[in-house]
Motif scaffolding. Structure first.
Motif, PDB file in Angstrom:
ATOM      1  N   SER A   1     -87.230 -42.161  13.956  1.00  0.00           N
ATOM      2  CA  SER A   1     -86.133 -42.218  12.984  1.00  0.00           C
ATOM      3  C   SER A   1     -86.379 -41.312  11.783  1.00  0.00           C
ATOM      4  O   SER A   1     -85.447 -40.996  11.044  1.00  0.00           O
ATOM      5  CB  SER A   1     -85.911 -43.655  12.514  1.00  0.00           C
ATOM      6  OG  SER A   1     -87.078 -44.166  11.883  1.00  0.00           O
TER       7      SER A   1
ATOM      8  N   ARG B   1     -86.487 -32.093  16.025  1.00  0.00           N
ATOM      9  CA  ARG B   1     -85.265 -32.442  16.746  1.00  0.00           C
ATOM     10  C   ARG B   1     -84.457 -31.153  16.897  1.00  0.00           C
ATOM     11  O   ARG B   1     -84.105 -30.509  15.911  1.00  0.00           O
ATOM     12  CB  ARG B   1     -84.474 -33.522  16.005  1.00  0.00           C
ATOM     13  CG  ARG B   1     -83.455 -34.225  16.909  1.00  0.00           C
ATOM     14  CD  ARG B   1     -82.878 -35.465  16.262  1.00  0.00           C
ATOM     15  NE  ARG B   1     -83.802 -36.577  16.112  1.00  0.00           N
ATOM     16  CZ  ARG B   1     -84.113 -37.434  17.085  1.00  0.00           C
ATOM     17  NH1 ARG B   1     -83.609 -37.284  18.296  1.00  0.00           N
ATOM     18  NH2 ARG B   1     -84.938 -38.446  16.845  1.00  0.00           N
TER      19      ARG B   1
ATOM     20  N   ALA C   1     -84.210 -37.634  11.996  1.00  0.00           N
ATOM     21  CA  ALA C   1     -82.866 -38.091  12.345  1.00  0.00           C
ATOM     22  C   ALA C   1     -81.892 -36.948  12.595  1.00  0.00           C
ATOM     23  O   ALA C   1     -80.983 -37.068  13.420  1.00  0.00           O
ATOM     24  CB  ALA C   1     -82.327 -38.993  11.228  1.00  0.00           C
ATOM     25  N   LYS C   2     -82.074 -35.816  11.891  1.00  0.00           N
ATOM     26  CA  LYS C   2     -81.119 -34.722  11.961  1.00  0.00           C
ATOM     27  C   LYS C   2     -81.680 -33.561  12.763  1.00  0.00           C
ATOM     28  O   LYS C   2     -82.895 -33.353  12.807  1.00  0.00           O
ATOM     29  CB  LYS C   2     -80.770 -34.235  10.538  1.00  0.00           C
ATOM     30  CG  LYS C   2     -80.180 -35.301   9.641  1.00  0.00           C
ATOM     31  CD  LYS C   2     -79.961 -34.746   8.237  1.00  0.00           C
ATOM     32  CE  LYS C   2     -79.415 -35.819   7.296  1.00  0.00           C
ATOM     33  NZ  LYS C   2     -79.269 -35.304   5.906  1.00  0.00           N
ATOM     34  N   ASN C   3     -80.793 -32.786  13.361  1.00  0.00           N
ATOM     35  CA  ASN C   3     -81.219 -31.570  14.033  1.00  0.00           C
ATOM     36  C   ASN C   3     -81.947 -30.672  13.040  1.00  0.00           C
ATOM     37  O   ASN C   3     -81.478 -30.458  11.919  1.00  0.00           O
ATOM     38  CB  ASN C   3     -80.020 -30.825  14.615  1.00  0.00           C
ATOM     39  CG  ASN C   3     -79.321 -31.592  15.722  1.00  0.00           C
ATOM     40  OD1 ASN C   3     -79.776 -32.656  16.125  1.00  0.00           O
ATOM     41  ND2 ASN C   3     -78.223 -31.070  16.215  1.00  0.00           N
TER      42      ASN C   3
ATOM     43  N   ARG D   1     -83.578 -24.473  10.036  1.00  0.00           N
ATOM     44  CA  ARG D   1     -82.654 -23.968  11.048  1.00  0.00           C
ATOM     45  C   ARG D   1     -83.408 -23.124  12.063  1.00  0.00           C
ATOM     46  O   ARG D   1     -83.044 -23.064  13.226  1.00  0.00           O
ATOM     47  CB  ARG D   1     -81.555 -23.138  10.392  1.00  0.00           C
ATOM     48  CG  ARG D   1     -80.668 -23.944   9.458  1.00  0.00           C
ATOM     49  CD  ARG D   1     -79.634 -23.099   8.778  1.00  0.00           C
ATOM     50  NE  ARG D   1     -78.724 -22.474   9.741  1.00  0.00           N
ATOM     51  CZ  ARG D   1     -77.773 -21.597   9.407  1.00  0.00           C
ATOM     52  NH1 ARG D   1     -77.624 -21.240   8.132  1.00  0.00           N
ATOM     53  NH2 ARG D   1     -76.982 -21.089  10.327  1.00  0.00           N
TER      54      ARG D   1
ATOM     55  N   GLY E   1     -80.228 -32.373  19.670  1.00  0.00           N
ATOM     56  CA  GLY E   1     -80.597 -33.701  19.233  1.00  0.00           C
ATOM     57  C   GLY E   1     -81.775 -34.291  19.978  1.00  0.00           C
ATOM     58  O   GLY E   1     -82.074 -35.482  19.825  1.00  0.00           O
TER      59      GLY E   1
ATOM     60  N   THR F   1     -81.398 -28.450  18.538  1.00  0.00           N
ATOM     61  CA  THR F   1     -79.958 -28.367  18.301  1.00  0.00           C
ATOM     62  C   THR F   1     -79.157 -29.296  19.202  1.00  0.00           C
ATOM     63  O   THR F   1     -77.977 -29.549  18.944  1.00  0.00           O
ATOM     64  CB  THR F   1     -79.471 -26.922  18.493  1.00  0.00           C
ATOM     65  OG1 THR F   1     -79.890 -26.453  19.794  1.00  0.00           O
ATOM     66  CG2 THR F   1     -80.035 -26.006  17.413  1.00  0.00           C
TER      67      THR F   1
ATOM     68  N   ASP G   1     -84.886 -31.434  11.737  1.00  0.00           N
ATOM     69  CA  ASP G   1     -85.947 -32.221  11.089  1.00  0.00           C
ATOM     70  C   ASP G   1     -87.250 -32.036  11.869  1.00  0.00           C
ATOM     71  O   ASP G   1     -87.249 -32.003  13.101  1.00  0.00           O
ATOM     72  CB  ASP G   1     -85.592 -33.711  11.077  1.00  0.00           C
ATOM     73  CG  ASP G   1     -84.566 -34.069  10.011  1.00  0.00           C
ATOM     74  OD1 ASP G   1     -84.247 -33.213   9.179  1.00  0.00           O
ATOM     75  OD2 ASP G   1     -84.084 -35.223  10.044  1.00  0.00           O
TER      76      ASP G   1
ATOM     77  N   ASN H   1     -86.887 -29.833   7.049  1.00  0.00           N
ATOM     78  CA  ASN H   1     -85.773 -29.488   7.928  1.00  0.00           C
ATOM     79  C   ASN H   1     -85.613 -27.983   7.928  1.00  0.00           C
ATOM     80  O   ASN H   1     -85.670 -27.349   6.863  1.00  0.00           O
ATOM     81  CB  ASN H   1     -84.473 -30.167   7.455  1.00  0.00           C
ATOM     82  CG  ASN H   1     -83.301 -29.860   8.368  1.00  0.00           C
ATOM     83  OD1 ASN H   1     -82.654 -28.825   8.229  1.00  0.00           O
ATOM     84  ND2 ASN H   1     -83.034 -30.769   9.294  1.00  0.00           N
TER      85      ASN H   1
END
Length: 383
Positions: free
Chosen positions: A62, A84, A65-67, A112, A88, A86, A69, A110
Motif C-alpha cells: 500500500s 508500480r 499506491a500510485k503508478n 515518471r 499498476g 504504468t 511510486d 515517485n
C-alpha cells in the motif's frame, strides 16, 4: 542441513559451534555463541547463504499506491528498486545503471522515468532504456539492447517480498502455513499509516531475537507494555521452517489493542490476542486485532543494522472517527517501546564482545530464539 563450510573458511568453527548448540534439545538449549554476532566471516556466510537465497520483505504494498511510486532496498551488495509500473503492477529491478553502473534511485518517491543521476540515461517503468543522451553518435550502441535486470517480486498479505533466487518456491507457498494461522486477522486489509528508517548499533540478529521473545517484557518494558502482557498465559509453540511465532493475551492499554466493535472476523479470546511473527530472516510483525507494527532488518556490517519501521491500523479503526487520535497514541507508545528496545539490544551487543561472555540457558519463553538459531544453522554452509 547444508554441508559445513570447508576448513579453510574462517567461519567454519563458528558454524560448527552453532550447530553443536542447536543439537541440544530445547529443554537444555543455550543462547547462540557470541561470535555469531561479532564475526565478519559469519556475516559473509549469512549474506551468501541466507540473504541471496531467501525471500526478503522490503515494505508494504500500500506504500506504492500510485503508478511510479517506488522504494529501494539492498540484497547483500545488490541495490534493487521496487515500483508500480504504468499498468499498476508491482515490479522489481536492479537499481544499477547499465552504463557506468551508478546507483539509480535512493529512498522512496515517485517518478515518471528512472533517471540516472550520473549521465542521465533514463529508463521506463518497465525497465527498458528510454533515452541515452548523445549515444546515437556511437555506431555500436543499440538502445533496444538495454533492459534493467528483473528481480523476483511477489506479495503476501499486503507485504512486498523479493528474492535473487530464481528457484525459490513462490512466497505464497513459502508462507502458506503462516497464512492459515493468521487468516482471521485479515492483515491484507490493514493500512500502513507511518514509516521510518533508522540505524542502530547492534547486530541484526540481536534485534531479531529481541523481537521474537517476550521474556524481556516485564523488565525492559516495565514503563510501557510490560505490565499489560500476561506471560503466564503466553504460548510459544515450536517454529516452522520459514517462521516462528507466539501469542500474547493482553489487557490492552490502548483501545486499538483489542478488536473494534465492527470487527466480525475475530471471536472469543482472539479479539484480544496479539500474534508476534518472525518471518525468516528479517521480517518481524506485531499483529493485533486493531493495529500492526513491523521491523524489516538489513545488516550494515556486524555492528549496525538498518531498520525499516512502520505500522498502521485495521480497517475498522481506519474508518473510525477517532482514527487520527488512535494512530497518534499508538505512534507515541511505539516510539517509547523502540527507545527501550534500542537500549536493550545495544547493551547486548556490547556484552557479546566481552572476553568472558558466555551464553546461558534459554527460558521456556525463548523457544522462538531456539528455532531461529536452528534456522540459521540449517542455512549456513556451502551448497
Amino acid at each position: 542441513m547444508t554441508a559445513l563450510p570447508n576448513s579453510t573458511d574462517s567461519g567454519f568453527e563458528i558454524v560448527r559451534a552453532l550447530r553443536n548448540n542447536c543439537e541440544r534439545p530445547f529443554e537444555d538449549a543455550r543462547a547462540m555463541p557470541p561470535e555469531v554476532y561479532t564475526s565478519g566471516a559469519f556475516l559473509a556466510l549469512e549474506q551468501r547463504e541466507v540473504f541471496r537465497n531467501d525471500w526478503l520483505c522490503v515494505g508494504r504494498a500500500s506504500a506504492l499506491a500510485k503508478n511510479g511510486d517506488y522504494l529501494t532496498a539492498t540484497i547483500d551488495d545488490q541495490p534493487i528498486v521496487v515500483l508500480r509500473d504504468t499498468n499498476g503492477e508491482l515490479r522489481a529491478f536492479s537499481n544499477v545503471c547499465l552504463h557506468r553502473m551508478s546507483v539509480l534511485l535512493e529512498g522512496r518517491g515517485n517518478v515518471r522515468r528512472i533517471v540516472c543521476p550520473y549521465h542521465a540515461w533514463n529508463y521506463a517503468l518497465d525497465g527498458s532504456l528510454a533515452n541515452a543522451p548523445m549515444m546515437e553518435r556511437q555506431a555500436g550502441f543499440c538502445k533496444e539492447q538495454y533492459q534493467l535486470p528483473s528481480v523476483r517480486c511477489e506479495t503476501w498479505q499486503g507485504w512486498i517480498y523479493v528474492t535473487l533466487n530464481e528457484h525459490a518456491p513462490s512466497v505464497q507457498t513459502h508462507l502458506s502455513e503462516l497464512t492459515n494461522l493468521i487468516e482471521p486477522y485479515g492483515m491484507t486489509a490493514y493500512v500502513e499509516t507511518f514509516h521510518e528508517e533508522h540505524i542502530w548499533h547492534t547486530n541484526w540478529k540481536i534485534l531479531a531475537e529481541n523481537f521474537m521473545e517476550s521474556y524481556h517484557l516485564p523488565m525492559l518494558h516495565r514503563s510501557t507494555v510490560g505490565p499489560h502482557s500476561k506471560l503466564e498465559e503466553m504460548e510459544c509453540p515450536p517454529g516452522l521452517p520459514a517462521f516462528n511465532y507466539h501469542w500474547i493475551t493482553k489487557e490492552a492499554s490502548l483501545p486499538i489493542g483489542n478488536a473494534h466493535p465492527d470487527n466480525s472476523r475475530l471471536e472469543g479470546h482472539w479479539r484480544r490476542t496479539t500474534a508476534l511473527l518472525a518471518i525468516y530472516p528479517t521480517h518481524l510483525i506485531t499483529l493485533t486485532p486493531g493495529y500492526f507494527w513491523y521491523l524489516i532488518l538489513q545488516p550494515r556490517g556486524v555492528d549496525q543494522v538498518h531498520i525499516r519501521f512502520g505500522g498502521g491500523l485495521a480497517p475498522e479503526f481506519v474508518n473510525d472517527l477517532k482514527a487520527d487520535e488512535y494512530m497518534a497514541t499508538l505512534k507515541a507508545l511505539l516510539d517509547e517501546v523502540n527507545a527501550e528496545d534500542r537500549r536493550g539490544v545495544e547493551s547486548v551487543f556490547r556484552g557479546v564482545q566481552a572476553p568472558l561472555a558466555k551464553p546461558g540457558h534459554l527460558s521456556h519463553l525463548e523457544r522462538p530464539n531456539y528455532d531461529f538459531a536452528r534456522y540459521l544453522a540449517s542455512r549456513l554452509g556451502t551448497a
